[in-house]
Scaffold this motif. Sequence first.
Motif, PDB file in Angstrom:
ATOM      1  N   GLU A  68       0.512  -1.313   0.187  1.00 33.24           N
ATOM      2  CA  GLU A  68      -0.179   0.109  -0.192  1.00 33.24           C
ATOM      3  C   GLU A  68       0.738   1.550  -0.483  1.00 33.24           C
ATOM      4  O   GLU A  68       2.077   0.929   0.403  1.00 33.24           O
ATOM      5  CB  GLU A  68      -1.115   0.633   1.177  1.00 33.24           C
ATOM      6  N   GLY A  69       0.072   2.477  -0.454  1.00 29.33           N
ATOM      7  CA  GLY A  69       1.618   4.092  -0.091  1.00 29.33           C
ATOM      8  C   GLY A  69       0.176   4.599   1.444  1.00 29.33           C
ATOM      9  O   GLY A  69      -0.496   3.758   2.487  1.00 29.33           O
ATOM     10  N   SER A  70       0.963   5.677   1.481  1.00 25.40           N
ATOM     11  CA  SER A  70       0.459   5.648   3.205  1.00 25.40           C
ATOM     12  C   SER A  70       0.493   7.335   2.754  1.00 25.40           C
ATOM     13  O   SER A  70       0.573   8.052   1.762  1.00 25.40           O
ATOM     14  CB  SER A  70       1.677   5.746   3.692  1.00 25.40           C
ATOM     15  N   ASP A  71      -0.847   8.041   3.606  1.00 29.28           N
ATOM     16  CA  ASP A  71      -0.443   9.127   3.294  1.00 29.28           C
ATOM     17  C   ASP A  71       0.583  10.369   3.762  1.00 29.28           C
ATOM     18  O   ASP A  71       0.526  11.769   3.705  1.00 29.28           O
ATOM     19  CB  ASP A  71      -1.653   9.425   4.448  1.00 29.28           C
ATOM     20  N   THR A  72       1.553   9.360   3.937  1.00 29.03           N
ATOM     21  CA  THR A  72       2.721  10.372   4.117  1.00 29.03           C
ATOM     22  C   THR A  72       3.471  10.023   2.747  1.00 29.03           C
ATOM     23  O   THR A  72       5.196  11.065   2.587  1.00 29.03           O
ATOM     24  CB  THR A  72       3.928   9.958   5.226  1.00 29.03           C
ATOM     25  N   GLY A  73       3.141   9.670   1.935  1.00 32.51           N
ATOM     26  CA  GLY A  73       3.722   9.348   0.729  1.00 32.51           C
ATOM     27  C   GLY A  73       4.712   8.487  -0.006  1.00 32.51           C
ATOM     28  O   GLY A  73       5.355   8.016  -0.635  1.00 32.51           O
ATOM     29  N   GLU A  74       4.664   7.785   1.094  1.00 26.63           N
ATOM     30  CA  GLU A  74       5.574   6.389   1.213  1.00 26.63           C
ATOM     31  C   GLU A  74       5.347   5.056   0.457  1.00 26.63           C
ATOM     32  O   GLU A  74       3.572   5.369   0.644  1.00 26.63           O
ATOM     33  CB  GLU A  74       5.805   6.218   2.007  1.00 26.63           C
ATOM     34  N   VAL A  75       5.241   4.440   0.170  1.00 27.11           N
ATOM     35  CA  VAL A  75       4.577   3.087  -0.437  1.00 27.11           C
ATOM     36  C   VAL A  75       5.633   1.812   0.074  1.00 27.11           C
ATOM     37  O   VAL A  75       6.337   1.692   0.244  1.00 27.11           O
ATOM     38  CB  VAL A  75       4.776   3.141  -2.426  1.00 27.11           C
ATOM     39  N   PHE A  76       5.278   0.915   0.615  1.00 28.94           N
ATOM     40  CA  PHE A  76       5.040  -0.317   0.947  1.00 28.94           C
ATOM     41  C   PHE A  76       4.608  -2.057   0.597  1.00 28.94           C
ATOM     42  O   PHE A  76       3.936  -1.389  -0.108  1.00 28.94           O
ATOM     43  CB  PHE A  76       4.747  -0.350   2.924  1.00 28.94           C
TER      44      PHE A  76
END
Length: 193
Positions: A130-138
């Motif tokens: 997924e992506g995060s609301d901080t602009g990171e992708v995991f």
Amino acid sequence: MIRLLARMSAMAGLGFGLAACAAKEALPQFYILTPPNAADEGSRKGASVYIRRVQVPGYLARNSLVTIRAGNQVDYAASARWAEPLDQGVARAVAESLNRFARVRASAFSPNSPPGDHARNVEIRLDRFEGSDTGEVFMTARYEVFSGESSEPQVSRTFQAHRTGWQPGDYAGLTRLLSDEVADLGRQIGRAL
């Protein structure tokens, strides 16, 4: 007669209101995982590998793309959706990565066809994707490689990918980054074969 006209007018107003709401809802967009654009580096003359159905956690077993907000709040995209079930899409994309970058012939789980002859099986368990609301992708996954019908894995490893620079809400960008991460997983599995 006046009541009838009033009811018809109210119904027409309700119809226009519903039509206006429907016009504002975004049309769904569908995405697939794709390998990065690169020259075909692999030769498919090596061992045959079968990517089994990928295990996904319940929160990812929907067709909407996922963003995590505030560290633990799951946000399902209203209009950005996977065009195929994620368990099948990840298996297919890993097989494509192996075919492209490793010296193997890889095939992937498909509910409509049997696996065919293969020398090794790969089991993948996806933990994050997924992506995060901080602009990171995991992406976090575990995989095991089995020889033939053996129940003991030859290889058992974890894979973690973390990228930054994603713009929340840019789902085309999110799928590109996730596709890159799946290709990296395929390369890592290829090195382990």
